[in-house]
Design a protein around this motif. Structure first.
Motif, PDB file in Angstrom:
ATOM      1  N   GLY A 191       0.740  -1.332   0.255  1.00 19.81           N
ATOM      2  CA  GLY A 191       0.114  -0.062  -0.081  1.00 19.81           C
ATOM      3  C   GLY A 191       0.891   1.159  -0.079  1.00 19.81           C
ATOM      4  N   ASP A 192       0.197   2.084   0.823  1.00 19.77           N
ATOM      5  CA  ASP A 192       1.035   3.594   0.701  1.00 19.77           C
ATOM      6  C   ASP A 192       2.028   3.698   1.918  1.00 19.77           C
ATOM      7  N   SER A 193       2.431   2.800   2.616  1.00 19.24           N
ATOM      8  CA  SER A 193       3.359   2.831   3.622  1.00 19.24           C
ATOM      9  C   SER A 193       4.930   2.851   3.227  1.00 19.24           C
ATOM     10  N   VAL A 194       5.196   2.861   1.851  1.00 21.86           N
ATOM     11  CA  VAL A 194       6.482   2.678   1.190  1.00 21.86           C
ATOM     12  C   VAL A 194       6.407   3.528   0.045  1.00 21.86           C
ATOM     13  N   GLU A 195       7.524   4.321  -0.169  1.00 21.84           N
ATOM     14  CA  GLU A 195       7.843   5.064  -1.391  1.00 21.84           C
ATOM     15  C   GLU A 195       9.060   4.306  -2.062  1.00 21.84           C
ATOM     16  N   ALA A 196       9.102   4.410  -3.370  1.00 23.67           N
ATOM     17  CA  ALA A 196      10.227   3.829  -4.113  1.00 23.67           C
ATOM     18  C   ALA A 196      10.409   4.429  -5.418  1.00 23.67           C
ATOM     19  N   ARG A 197      11.887   4.779  -5.472  1.00 27.16           N
ATOM     20  CA  ARG A 197      12.155   5.509  -6.773  1.00 27.16           C
ATOM     21  C   ARG A 197      13.238   4.453  -7.677  1.00 27.16           C
ATOM     22  N   THR A 198      13.626   4.825  -8.876  1.00 29.10           N
ATOM     23  CA  THR A 198      14.640   3.886  -9.549  1.00 29.10           C
ATOM     24  C   THR A 198      15.500   5.084 -10.233  1.00 29.10           C
TER      25      THR A 198
END
Length: 348
Positions: A191-198
């Motif tokens: 869900g929205d508990s984590v942010e990720a980028r690449t």
């Protein structure tokens, strides 16, 4: 950042003073300003934001905002690259020092600044302990390409426990990881508990809990890890993470277009590394792809650019401007992302 004004204007092009902002904005709108209008703000000339009009030296014309942005982003990229190299040197140094003498019997005592964790069981136990103590934030870097399903499930219990306590998580991956269905499934679970980028490429695996304890691999096959609690070293690793985070692109956003027909973002990254003189295997490892895939992209680059040999390909890459790294754009925070594979030392 390189380039500062006089003592009255101690700043770079990324944070102009109010007077400089007004004059540069007027120059961009009108195409030029009178030289006398820029006299109160010499920083604009020193930072190369204004330069003399060759047709009339009493006037100054602005450097295009696009060119200024490119210059600034290249500076940030160079700073991050230098930080990455320093991280590698720091880890190598501490590993060397740790091996100078016999290992103390009390190596696992709480509060040790640097612990060498030998074996999967000790590594997993230390990660479980840090997860249980974590209260606010976890930062991770996950190198490599598409993550196998079994690796993604190894850290599920830790991630769910953290989410249950309201811990915020941020993860960095390579762009290749976007194509893994297992990662997409994990995002939906978290869900929205984590942010990720690449990014095109990242540093080696890293996990930081509450900015107080960090874990990094201690050998090539990741059967050993370092647990770091020295405040200065952990702070340094967090700074490196934050600089990469600033350059990275949210998983929910598309990769930027290269601006050259027929050349993908990944092929731009490969072209830049080819221009630096790297071999296929090195390029593949840094971008998280197989050597076979790397060579297929190189073949397409050659075909698109009309190059009949590697030497000619290098010349064509420089001619069309692909010899620099793809520049990341400013990004907004993203949601609905994940923290897989916290059991990083056992992943191959």
């Amino acid at each position: 950042m390189a380039g500062h004004g006089t003592e009255e204007h101690p700043h770079g092009a990324d944070r102009l003073c109010d007077a400089g902002d007004r004059v540069y904005s007027r120059a961009v709108r009108r195409g030029r300003v009178q030289r006398q209008d820029a006299e109160p703000v010499p920083c604009l000339l020193e930072l190369a934001l204004l330069h003399p009009d060759p047709d009339d030296m009493d006037w100054l014309v602005p450097t295009s905002p696009q060119e200024v942005m490119t210059r600034l982003l290249r500076g940030v990229y160079d700073e991050v690259s230098a930080s990455q190299r320093r991280v590698g040197s720091a880890v190598a140094a501490f590993e060397w020092y740790a091996g100078l003498g016999p290992q103390p019997q009390a190596a696992g005592v709480e509060g040790s600044a640097i612990r060498v964790l030998d074996g999967d069981s000790r590594i997993q136990a230390a990660l479980d302990e840090a997860t249980q103590a974590c209260a606010t934030e976890v930062l991770t870097v996950q190198p490599g390409g598409i993550r196998p399903e079994h690796e993604l499930t190894e850290g599920v219990h830790r991630a769910l426990a953290l989410r249950g306590r309201g811990v915020r998580m941020r993860d960095l991956y390579t762009h290749v990881a976007r194509h893994g269905q297992g990662l997409l499934n994990y995002l939906e679970l978290m869900g929205d508990s984590v942010e990720a980028r690449t990014l095109d490429e990242v540093i080696d695996r890293l996990i930081v809990f509450d900015r107080t304890v960090a874990f990094i691999p201690a050998n090539a096959d990741r059967t050993m890890a370092l647990e770091l609690r020295h405040p200065s070293l952990v702070h340094y690793l967090v700074t490196v993470f934050e600089r990469f985070w600033r350059l990275a692109i949210p998983l929910s956003a598309p990769l930027p277009d290269t601006g050259i027909e027929g050349i993908s973002h990944r092929e731009h990254s490969i072209a830049a590394l080819l221009a630096e003189g790297h071999q296929d295997a090195v390029i593949a490892e840094r971008l998280g792809i197989s050597v076979r895939t790397c060579r297929a992209h190189i073949a397409r680059l050659s075909e698109t650019l009309g190059a009949a040999s590697r030497t000619q390909l290098g010349v064509r890459i420089a001619q069309v401007g692909l010899d620099g790294p793809p520049l990341a754009r400013d990004v907004a925070p993203s949601t609905s992302l994940s923290l897989p594979d916290q059991g990083f030392p056992t992943a191959r």
